[in-house]
Structure formats: structure tokens, C-alpha cells
Design a protein around this motif. Structure first.
Motif, PDB file in Angstrom:
ATOM      1  N   GLU A  12     -77.352  22.514  38.852  1.00  0.00           N
ATOM      2  CA  GLU A  12     -76.577  22.613  39.983  1.00  0.00           C
ATOM      3  C   GLU A  12     -75.154  23.080  39.878  1.00  0.00           C
ATOM      4  O   GLU A  12     -74.236  22.605  40.067  1.00  0.00           O
ATOM      5  N   VAL A  13     -75.228  24.288  39.348  1.00  0.00           N
ATOM      6  CA  VAL A  13     -73.948  25.264  39.246  1.00  0.00           C
ATOM      7  C   VAL A  13     -73.827  25.605  40.592  1.00  0.00           C
ATOM      8  O   VAL A  13     -74.590  26.591  41.449  1.00  0.00           O
ATOM      9  N   LYS A  14     -72.558  24.967  41.285  1.00  0.00           N
ATOM     10  CA  LYS A  14     -72.317  25.628  42.833  1.00  0.00           C
ATOM     11  C   LYS A  14     -71.363  26.518  42.884  1.00  0.00           C
ATOM     12  O   LYS A  14     -70.324  26.746  42.051  1.00  0.00           O
ATOM     13  N   ILE A  34     -77.341  26.912  41.602  1.00  0.00           N
ATOM     14  CA  ILE A  34     -78.185  27.305  40.720  1.00  0.00           C
ATOM     15  C   ILE A  34     -78.459  26.471  39.686  1.00  0.00           C
ATOM     16  O   ILE A  34     -77.695  25.791  38.886  1.00  0.00           O
ATOM     17  N   ASP A  35     -79.721  26.478  39.245  1.00  0.00           N
ATOM     18  CA  ASP A  35     -80.423  25.915  37.981  1.00  0.00           C
ATOM     19  C   ASP A  35     -80.874  26.771  37.075  1.00  0.00           C
ATOM     20  O   ASP A  35     -81.542  27.766  37.643  1.00  0.00           O
ATOM     21  N   LEU A  36     -80.485  26.930  35.901  1.00  0.00           N
ATOM     22  CA  LEU A  36     -80.914  27.525  34.616  1.00  0.00           C
ATOM     23  C   LEU A  36     -81.282  27.220  33.588  1.00  0.00           C
ATOM     24  O   LEU A  36     -80.517  25.972  32.881  1.00  0.00           O
ATOM     25  N   GLU A  37     -82.606  27.157  33.091  1.00  0.00           N
ATOM     26  CA  GLU A  37     -83.185  26.516  31.996  1.00  0.00           C
ATOM     27  C   GLU A  37     -83.384  27.667  30.902  1.00  0.00           C
ATOM     28  O   GLU A  37     -84.224  28.574  31.374  1.00  0.00           O
ATOM     29  N   THR A  38     -82.866  27.705  29.757  1.00  0.00           N
ATOM     30  CA  THR A  38     -83.689  28.428  28.515  1.00  0.00           C
ATOM     31  C   THR A  38     -84.585  27.553  27.758  1.00  0.00           C
ATOM     32  O   THR A  38     -84.194  26.456  27.488  1.00  0.00           O
TER      33      THR A  38
END
Length: 122
Positions: A12-14, A34-38
Motif C-alpha cells: 500500500e505505497v500511496k 502499489i503493492d510490490l513483492e520480491t
């Protein structure tokens, strides 16, 4: 020998940005989440940032790419993935999704959503 899979993510990067297909969207802008997973095989557990993905770097990549206006959200997500891979070539999988809050369409719509997955060819 044991292998550990590790996930480093930001949720939840706004951001406010000017992405959108229509010229009006690129003028008035919108709010995005934005949701980002590595995911990668753990490089070690030496309590050093060099052994992992630094989520501060992920945040910087997201914020910088959100400044580059694009027509399609897919393009923004692909550009973020490319920057993550460039910075962290050992990453094996990436999942990234973006919500466009209150998209300018008829009706009451909470958000539109686009998601991309990356899997390395290793």
C-alpha cells in the motif's frame, strides 16, 4: 543443504501521479496504491543489507517511476520491475499490483487494478 526462500515486500505505497490513457487524466492526475513483492533464495543471514533486498530501495524505485507519466498502468509496473531486476539481479519472482482510486468512469468504482508477475528464466 537447506535453501530458504525469502520475500521482501512493500504494501500500500500511496502516490499521486498523472498516469492515464486520456489527456484529461494526465492533467488532473489521480491517487494510486502499489503493492510490490520480491522473492529470492536467501543469500545468507549475516545481518547485512547486502544479503537481501532493501525495501527502502524498492520505495525509491516506485516513487521515481510514478513521476514518469504513462498512458497505461501496465507500462509503469513493467518499468518498476525492470528497475528492481537491474538493482537486484538475484530476485527470482516479482509480483506488483497497482490500484487507481476512484477512476474517472460512470458509476461508483472504488478502484481499478492491474497486476504483473515476473519470473526469472534462471
Amino acid at each position: 543443504m537447506s535453501h530458504f526462500k525469502q520475500t521482501v515486500a512493500l504494501k500500500e505505497v500511496k502516490c499521486f501521479a498523472l498516469h492515464g490513457y486520456y489527456p484529461e487524466e494526465q492533467l488532473i492526475g489521480n491517487h494510486f496504491v502499489i503493492d510490490l513483492e520480491t522473492e529470492f533464495t536467501a543469500l545468507g543471514f549475516d545481518d547485512e543489507l547486502s544479503q537481501t533486498v532493501n525495501y527502502e530501495d524498492l520505495n525509491t524505485i516506485i516513487l521515481e517511476e510514478m513521476k514518469n507519466t504513462q498512458k497505461l498502468l501496465e507500462t509503469v509496473l513493467k518499468n518498476i520491475i525492470s528497475k528492481v531486476i537491474e538493482r537486484y539481479p538475484f530476485v527470482e519472482n516479482i509480483k506488483i499490483g497497482m490500484k487507481k482510486l476512484n477512476p474517472p468512469m460512470l458509476g461508483q468504482i472504488s478502484h481499478s487494478f492491474v497486476q504483473l508477475y515476473y519470473t526469472s528464466a534462471k
